[in-house]
Design a protein around this motif. Structure first.
Motif, PDB file in Angstrom:
ATOM      1  N   GLN A  18       0.827  -1.206   0.000  1.00  0.00           N
ATOM      2  CA  GLN A  18       0.000   0.000   0.000  1.00  0.00           C
ATOM      3  C   GLN A  18       0.859   1.253   0.000  1.00  0.00           C
ATOM      4  O   GLN A  18       0.508   2.254  -0.638  1.00  0.00           O
ATOM      5  N   LYS A  58      -2.152   9.265   5.786  1.00  0.00           N
ATOM      6  CA  LYS A  58      -3.354   8.587   5.290  1.00  0.00           C
ATOM      7  C   LYS A  58      -3.129   7.081   5.162  1.00  0.00           C
ATOM      8  O   LYS A  58      -3.957   6.288   5.591  1.00  0.00           O
ATOM      9  N   SER A 115      -2.714   5.505   8.770  1.00  0.00           N
ATOM     10  CA  SER A 115      -3.972   5.571   9.524  1.00  0.00           C
ATOM     11  C   SER A 115      -5.030   4.652   8.927  1.00  0.00           C
ATOM     12  O   SER A 115      -5.728   3.944   9.658  1.00  0.00           O
ATOM     13  N   ASN A 116      -5.145   4.657   7.597  1.00  0.00           N
ATOM     14  CA  ASN A 116      -6.125   3.780   6.943  1.00  0.00           C
ATOM     15  C   ASN A 116      -5.795   2.313   7.178  1.00  0.00           C
ATOM     16  O   ASN A 116      -6.690   1.498   7.394  1.00  0.00           O
ATOM     17  N   ASP A 169      -6.745   1.470  10.794  1.00  0.00           N
ATOM     18  CA  ASP A 169      -8.202   1.404  10.954  1.00  0.00           C
ATOM     19  C   ASP A 169      -8.798   0.194  10.237  1.00  0.00           C
ATOM     20  O   ASP A 169      -9.651  -0.498  10.795  1.00  0.00           O
ATOM     21  N   LYS A 170      -8.362  -0.048   9.017  1.00  0.00           N
ATOM     22  CA  LYS A 170      -8.905  -1.147   8.209  1.00  0.00           C
ATOM     23  C   LYS A 170      -8.656  -2.502   8.872  1.00  0.00           C
ATOM     24  O   LYS A 170      -9.525  -3.365   8.888  1.00  0.00           O
ATOM     25  N   LYS A 211      -2.979  12.691  12.880  1.00  0.00           N
ATOM     26  CA  LYS A 211      -4.352  12.228  12.604  1.00  0.00           C
ATOM     27  C   LYS A 211      -5.142  13.306  11.866  1.00  0.00           C
ATOM     28  O   LYS A 211      -5.958  13.005  11.004  1.00  0.00           O
ATOM     29  N   ALA A 221      -4.104  13.139   8.331  1.00  0.00           N
ATOM     30  CA  ALA A 221      -4.702  11.966   7.676  1.00  0.00           C
ATOM     31  C   ALA A 221      -6.149  12.245   7.273  1.00  0.00           C
ATOM     32  O   ALA A 221      -6.631  11.712   6.276  1.00  0.00           O
TER      33      ALA A 221
END
Length: 166
Positions: free
Chosen positions: A44, A94, A97-98, A101-102, A126, A129
């Motif tokens: 990613q 981003k 953080s993504n 969270d994912k 944050k 992001a």
């Protein structure tokens, strides 16, 4: 000079180059990630022009000292990953953080970072992001500029139709 010292100087020079070319840099604690998770995270990162690497804290500390950056020494403890965002200031925050969270991870944690030479805390990262990317902001701007023009065209078209009907 010993060969080992020469190698370390070269590594510090490489780290300095990463700092200078990056828009932002994050320090993340990553202990407990599986090989599959790290592989997916690196994938990613590559897709978003972000560089994820593990570096020696001591050598990063030397590079930061050469850049006259203070305030990150307390974060350079334990196993850390360094995430360099090259394309956009928001890209590294981003992606990380993504990913957290994912995957609902507690084993990957943002500790702090830099934007240029400004030290960022977790709250600022944050906020970055959550900020739209440059492309998203430009798209919104174009939409705002086009909207009044298209509304004017619709009104003029309606006026012309009424005149033709009369």
């Amino acid at each position: 000079m010993s060969k080992n010292l020469e190698i370390k100087k070269q590594v510090v020079a490489d780290i300095l180059e990463k700092f200078k070319s990056a828009e932002s840099m994050l320090i993340c604690s990553f202990s407990g990630l599986t090989v599959e998770q790290v592989t997916e995270l690196r994938k990613q990162c590559r897709e978003n022009d972000v560089h994820y690497c593990v570096l020696k804290n001591r050598l990063v500390g030397r590079a930061l000292k050469e850049l006259n950056v203070e305030g990150l020494d307390s974060l350079l403890e334990g196993p850390n990953a360094f995430v360099f965002g090259n394309g956009d200031v928001t890209s590294a925050p981003k992606v990380i953080s993504n990913f957290i969270d994912k995957n609902k991870l507690t084993s990957l944690e943002i500790k702090g970072g830099l934007m240029g030479t400004e030290v960022l805390d977790v709250a600022a990262i944050k906020a970055l992001a959550a900020t739209p990317s440059r492309e998203e902001l430009l798209g919104t701007l174009v939409g705002c500029l086009v909207s009044p023009v298209s509304a004017l065209v619709a009104v003029l078209d309606e006026i012309a139709e009424k005149k033709d009907a009369a």
